[in-house]
Structure formats: C-alpha cells, structure tokens
Design a protein around this motif. Structure first.
Motif, short mmCIF file in Angstrom:
data_model
loop_
_atom_site.label_atom_id
_atom_site.label_comp_id
_atom_site.label_asym_id
_atom_site.label_seq_id
_atom_site.Cartn_x
_atom_site.Cartn_y
_atom_site.Cartn_z
N SER A 86 4.24 -3.15 5.52
CA SER A 86 4.34 -2.37 6.76
C SER A 86 3.72 -2.92 7.82
CB SER A 86 3.33 -1.12 6.34
OG SER A 86 3.74 -0.34 5.22
N ALA A 87 2.79 -3.81 7.91
CA ALA A 87 2.42 -4.44 8.88
C ALA A 87 3.28 -5.50 9.36
CB ALA A 87 0.97 -5.28 8.47
N ILE A 88 4.08 -5.95 8.56
CA ILE A 88 5.21 -6.92 9.22
C ILE A 88 6.26 -6.23 10.00
CG2 ILE A 88 7.05 -8.58 8.62
CD1 ILE A 88 5.35 -9.45 6.03
N ILE A 89 6.65 -4.94 9.51
CA ILE A 89 7.50 -4.36 9.97
C ILE A 89 7.29 -3.83 11.40
CG2 ILE A 89 9.08 -2.34 9.70
CD1 ILE A 89 9.17 -2.94 6.49
N LEU A 90 6.06 -3.17 11.24
CA LEU A 90 5.71 -2.60 12.46
C LEU A 90 5.44 -3.57 13.58
CD1 LEU A 90 3.12 0.00 11.16
CD2 LEU A 90 5.50 0.37 12.17
N ALA A 114 2.50 9.55 9.73
CA ALA A 114 2.95 10.18 8.35
C ALA A 114 2.07 9.38 7.40
CB ALA A 114 4.49 9.78 8.27
N ILE A 115 1.79 8.27 7.32
CA ILE A 115 1.01 7.62 6.44
C ILE A 115 -0.32 8.28 6.20
CG2 ILE A 115 -0.35 5.47 5.62
CD1 ILE A 115 2.27 3.98 6.79
N PHE A 116 -1.06 8.59 7.50
CA PHE A 116 -2.33 9.19 7.33
C PHE A 116 -2.44 10.57 6.78
CE2 PHE A 116 -5.29 11.75 9.80
CZ PHE A 116 -6.92 10.98 9.20
N LEU A 117 -1.51 11.30 7.42
CA LEU A 117 -1.20 12.84 6.66
C LEU A 117 -1.01 12.89 5.22
CD1 LEU A 117 0.69 14.46 9.73
CD2 LEU A 117 -1.76 14.59 9.27
N GLY A 118 -0.23 11.84 4.82
CA GLY A 118 0.41 11.70 3.36
C GLY A 118 -1.05 11.37 2.72
N THR A 174 0.82 0.66 -1.99
CA THR A 174 0.41 -0.71 -2.80
C THR A 174 0.07 -1.68 -1.86
OG1 THR A 174 2.64 -1.30 -2.89
CG2 THR A 174 1.69 0.14 -4.70
N PRO A 175 -0.59 -2.80 -2.15
CA PRO A 175 -0.85 -3.82 -1.22
C PRO A 175 0.31 -4.41 -0.90
CG PRO A 175 -2.21 -4.05 -3.35
CD PRO A 175 -1.29 -2.72 -3.34
N ARG A 176 1.53 -4.33 -1.49
CA ARG A 176 2.92 -5.02 -1.21
C ARG A 176 3.31 -4.01 0.03
NH1 ARG A 176 6.41 -8.44 -3.91
NH2 ARG A 176 8.50 -8.36 -2.80
N SER A 177 3.22 -2.81 -0.19
CA SER A 177 3.67 -2.11 0.88
C SER A 177 3.01 -1.95 2.24
CB SER A 177 3.65 -0.30 0.27
OG SER A 177 4.58 -0.39 -0.82
N MET A 178 1.57 -2.25 1.80
CA MET A 178 1.02 -2.34 3.14
C MET A 178 1.14 -3.66 3.83
SD MET A 178 -2.89 -1.00 1.85
CE MET A 178 -3.66 -0.96 3.33
N VAL A 179 1.22 -4.57 3.42
CA VAL A 179 1.55 -5.91 4.08
C VAL A 179 3.04 -5.66 4.53
CG1 VAL A 179 2.40 -8.31 3.53
CG2 VAL A 179 0.19 -7.32 2.48
#
Length: 303
Positions: A279-283, A259-263, A272-277
């Motif tokens: 995302s990495a923690i959650i995944l 979804a992130i890639f297609l979006g 944003t950097p916060r969202s990316m960090v």
C-alpha cells in the motif's frame, strides 16, 4: 465563489464521500448480490434525480446529449462500479480501494495514447513504475493461489473497471453533454440498467435477496444513493468537466486511506504486513504520478 474554490470543494467531497462508499457497499453485499447493489443504487438514484431536474424546468435533453451521457454512464457507474462491488466479496474494502487507486496510471497512459499524446514527465514515469512494482508485490502472481493475500481474478476485474473509468473520464470533456445534474442522472440510470443486465446474466436469487434485506442493508443503500451517488458522483462528474484530469484523479490516493480507516473501525479489517508495505509503495507511486502532471496544467488551474 471562484472556480478554484469550487474545484477544492468538489475534490474534498469526492475524497471523503467515495472513500466511505466502499464500506457502504460492503454492508449491502452482506445480503444483496454485488451487481444488484449497483443496479438498485443507480437505477433508483438516477431516476429520482432525473425527475427532479424535470420538475426544476430543465426540460428533456437532445438525443445526442442523451447518447453521450449514456456512453459515459456505462463506463463509469456501470462497468466501474460493478467490478468494485464484485471484488468487495473477496477482499477488504481498503484493499479494493487501493486497487482502484491505480486510476491515475491508466489516465496517464490513455491520455498519452488516445488523447493529448503528451508524454508523462520523468517523475510521473518513476511513479508509474513504482506503482506497478507495488501492485506486483501485492498481487504476488508467482505464488500458489492459496498463498496469495489478494484474489487475482477480482483484482484484474478492478483494473479493467479502472481502465473503463479512466477512458470515460478522459472522453467526457470532448462530448456534448446535458447540464450537470441531468448528465449525472442519465449516467446513473444507464449505469443501473447495465448493472441490471449483468445481474440477470451472472447472479441468482435476486428477489429472495431483496426480500431478505434488513435495517443495516436499507441504511447502506440509502447512504449509497443519497450521499454516495447524489453528492459524490455529481461532484465527480462536475470535476471531470471543469478540472485537469490528473488533478481530479488525486482522489484515488485519498480514498484508500479513508476506506482502510473506516474498514478498521467498523468491520475490524486488518491489513497484513505485506499489504501495508504494498500500500505504501503504491500510494507513493500514485502521488508521484500526480505531482508529475504537466506544468502547463498547473498554470491553467492556478491562473
């Protein structure tokens, strides 16, 4: 074809197809209200699929089978998809997919509390805590509303929908259901009826929205009905009745990546950097939860 091969194929379909449906819904809600999108998608798709099963000669299902399939349909295609479509109004598709990725956590907790009573393993528990930390970092509840990157109320609705989805997925193998295609058709149709009720209660100007549909909207709805529902949903319904629940739930950490890639490609969405960090923690947490499933389930799958 062996059972294990069938499971791998079904998982691959759910991984890719459902990751792409977030983009499809995003395009559709540019014109249509979100719950109307779910209603149209599942009512049309489910009704046509049920007619197809009758033409194949499968016959009508029993009242018990129909009632059980309807119950699962309300939880999955009804509640689960309505809240996702609603949340996509306020957040990028990748972030909504990431919130849905908490599904394994809810499945582990509900499985322990209501079904198998099996405690999560140590690695699964660590993953659960890690996922919660990532969610807290993403939602940022201590900040003012206008400083948050994620809308809190839609996010909480997605969590509620994930809980409903997890319960329905865990309950499904314990119920007497129709044959897979008819079960899928009934679940989609009943989920569409639920979405219709929600749309009538909480949305306005549905007829005007339908009249305003453009080519992009028609293509998005066609994709959601044919590929998203017929291929993706049918594969998932088959999986929850033929594969270990925690294995089925692994789609939750592949879908956000898709979804992130297609979006990013089609909608120019940026995290944003916060969202990316976060995302990495959650995944990472979700992967640990999945890897921590009971050894017994692995042995059953790989026999």
């Amino acid at each position: 074809m062996s059972q294990k091969t069938k499971i791998y194929i079904a998982l691959g379909l759910v991984y890719v197809v459902w990751g792409s449906t977030f983009l499809g819904v995003k395009y559709a809600i540019n014109v249509l209200p979100p719950m109307l999108v779910s209603c149209t998608r599942f009512l049309i798709g489910g009704s046509l699929l049920f007619i197809f099963t009758l033409l194949k000669g499968e016959g009508l299902t029993s009242m018990k089978e129909t009632r059980n399939a309807a119950f699962i349909g309300v939880l999955l295609s009804g509640v689960g998809n309505c809240v996702v479509a609603y949340a996509l109004q306020f957040m990028p598709s990748g972030l909504v997919a990431l919130l849905v990725a908490t599904l394994p956590a809810w499945m582990i907790l509900l499985d322990f509390l209501l079904f198998s009573n099996q405690k999560p393993t140590i690695i699964g528990s660590i993953g659960l805590v890690l996922g919660l930390v990532g969610m807290a970092f993403l939602l940022n509840p201590s900040h003012q509303i206008n400083q948050r990157e994620v809308a809190l109320f839609p996010a909480l609705l997605v969590f509620g929908g994930s809980i409903a989805w997890a319960f329905g997925s865990l309950k499904s193998p314990y119920l007497v259901l129709p044959k897979p295609l008819q079960s899928t058709a009934i679940q989609m149709t009943v989920g569409g009826c639920f979405s219709l009720i929600m749309s009538l209660l909480f949305e306005q100007n549905q007829l005007h929205a339908l009249q305003s549909m453009r080519q992009e909207t028609y293509l998005a709805m066609f994709y959601l009905i044919t590929v998203g529902s017929y291929v993706g949903y049918t594969a998932y319904v088959w999986l929850i009745n033929n594969a270990p629940p925690q294995l089925t739930a692994t789609y939750a950490y592949v879908n956000p990546v898709v979804a992130i890639f297609l979006g990013w490609i089609f909608l120019n969405e940026r995290l944003t950097p916060r969202s990316m960090v976060a995302s990495a923690i959650i995944l990472a947490g979700v992967i640990m939860m999945t890897l921590g499933r009971k050894r017994k389930q692995k042995e059953v799958f790989f026999e």
